[in-house]
Design an enzyme around this catalytic site. Structure first.
Site, mmCIF file in Angstrom:
data_model
loop_
_atom_site.group_PDB
_atom_site.id
_atom_site.type_symbol
_atom_site.label_atom_id
_atom_site.label_comp_id
_atom_site.label_asym_id
_atom_site.label_seq_id
_atom_site.Cartn_x
_atom_site.Cartn_y
_atom_site.Cartn_z
ATOM 1 C CE1 TYR A 150 -3.477 2.793 0.768
ATOM 2 C CE2 TYR A 150 -1.919 3.452 2.479
ATOM 3 C CZ TYR A 150 -3.033 3.722 1.706
ATOM 4 O OH TYR A 150 -3.696 4.914 1.856
ATOM 5 C CE LYS A 154 -2.497 6.814 -1.187
ATOM 6 N NZ LYS A 154 -3.744 7.358 -1.821
#
EC number: 1.1.1.-
Length: 386
Positions: A150, A154
């Site tokens: 994640y 990002k």
């Protein structure tokens, strides 16, 4: 921006079915903006009359082009894999966070949308190292230093968003201005991701300990984060001399707080006892590592919810906080004071809280036994040294 100018605006919010996207949309709607929420799932809450919801997927460029056509600004809040077992679904995280962001940028260029505000995270800089009073001059964490996909995706997405600032729109009709807001952990009444997990742990008797050495972190109330997004969108206009174009900003409530003490009003406000037992960070990290390892092997048949992931252990147990002076100076961001007491009251009024029944603390014991048993089985498959 005047109310008459806002009334002429149409904005699209990707991730509009989520807690923050929905709240942002409602606030903009109250200011007279025409709001379109775009998400793969519908909001849990009722939509005020006048807000439009379009069901779709950021992995589809054509769907994005259809929904953003005619918009003056896009708020790209959609993401996947922030916490829990979602954090271990690597391919889906990559598809939504990276390719989805590439798609929304391309859709803006193809349909002449002049502004995009990207909702980012502290995690593009933080990966388990202690950071005190960091600012936007800090470099991105190296790609091989992330413990979760994640945070890595990002980072890739934010770098792409800022790189595409000043990209020429289709038919030479102008330029796309972009910026990124690196948000602290979000909280607020009705928050749907982090707080329900904490409450679930309380209900199961699993919130038995804290860890780390007085970890100081930051949070951001949903209303403060909404304010930052609206200010950022305005700072991408000619009236504000495009001051935010191509820029990242850290966004939080301000001063750092002890991560676990921050939640004490919620824990005690719902009638539970705040834990006094403290474990070393290294022990909890090892447990999270073991849990992820087991999840990797058995997730095809049992996609269980980890108690904690390694990234969550770092996020909650290691000191890291950042200055917000740049957002204050360039965007005019001034966070308002909020407390967890108000949030605890909301959850209490909605049926949460300690019930007159025995807490099933053996949930944690069974989870540990399960992990140990699976570990033994997996180790038995390894070849012997003989």
């Amino acid at each position: 921006m005047s109310s008459s100018q806002r009334a002429k605006e149409t904005v699209v919010i990707t991730g509009g079915g989520g807690y923050f996207g929905h709240r942002l949309g409602c606030t903009l709607h109250e200011k007279g903006v025409h709001v379109i929420l775009f998400d793969i799932r519908k909001p849990d809450q009722e939509l005020p009359e006048g807000i439009h919801f379009v069901q779709g997927d950021v992995r589809s460029l054509s769907q994005l082009e259809d929904v953003v056509a005619g918009a003056s600004c896009v708020f790209h809040t959609a993401s996947y894999g922030m916490s829990g077992k979602e954090q271990l679904h690597r391919q889906k995280i990559e598809a939504i966070n990276v390719r989805g962001t590439e798609n929304i940028i391309q859709a803006c260029i193809n349909t002449n949308v002049p502004r995009l505000v990207y909702t980012s995270t502290f995690n593009v800089i933080f990966g388990g190292q202690t950071i005190r009073d960091g600012d936007e001059s800090l470099p991105y964490l190296p790609q091989d230093a992330f413990v979760d996909n994640y945070s890595r995706t990002k980072t890739v997405a934010e770098m792409f968003v800022l790189k595409m600032n000043n990209q020429e729109l289709k038919n030479n009709s102008g330029f796309l201005r972009t910026c990124s807001l690196r948000a602290a952990g979000i909280y607020g009444p009705g928050e749907q991701r982090h707080l329900p997990r904490i409450i679930s742990a309380l209900e199961k008797g699993m919130f038995l300990f804290v860890y780390g050495d007085n970890p100081l972190v930051q949070f951001v109330h949903v209303d403060n984060l909404i304010s930052a997004h609206i200010l950022a969108a305005e700072a991408l206009t000619s009236e504000k001399k495009y001051i935010a174009a191509g820029q990242p900003y850290f966004i939080s409530d301000g001063p750092p707080v002890n991560n676990f003490e921050f939640f004490r009003p919620l824990v005690e406000g719902l009638g539970y006892k705040f834990p006094s037992l403290r474990f070393p960070l290294s022990l909890v990290y090892f447990f999270a590592f073991l849990t992820e390892w087991i999840h990797f092997f058995i997730s095809p048949v049992c996609d269980f919810q980890p108690i904690l992931t390694r990234a969550e252990v770092f996020k909650t147990g290691v000191t890291h906080y950042f200055k917000i002076e740049k957002a204050t100076r360039e965007l005019g961001f001034e966070p308002q004071p909020f407390t967890m007491q108000d949030v605890a009251e909301w959850f209490k009024n909605h049926g949460y809280g300690k019930q007159d029944k025995k807490i099933k603390s053996n949930y944690l014991i069974w989870d540990i036994i399960f992990i140990l048993l699976v570990t033994v089985v997996l180790l038995s498959w390894l070849p012997s040294s003989e």
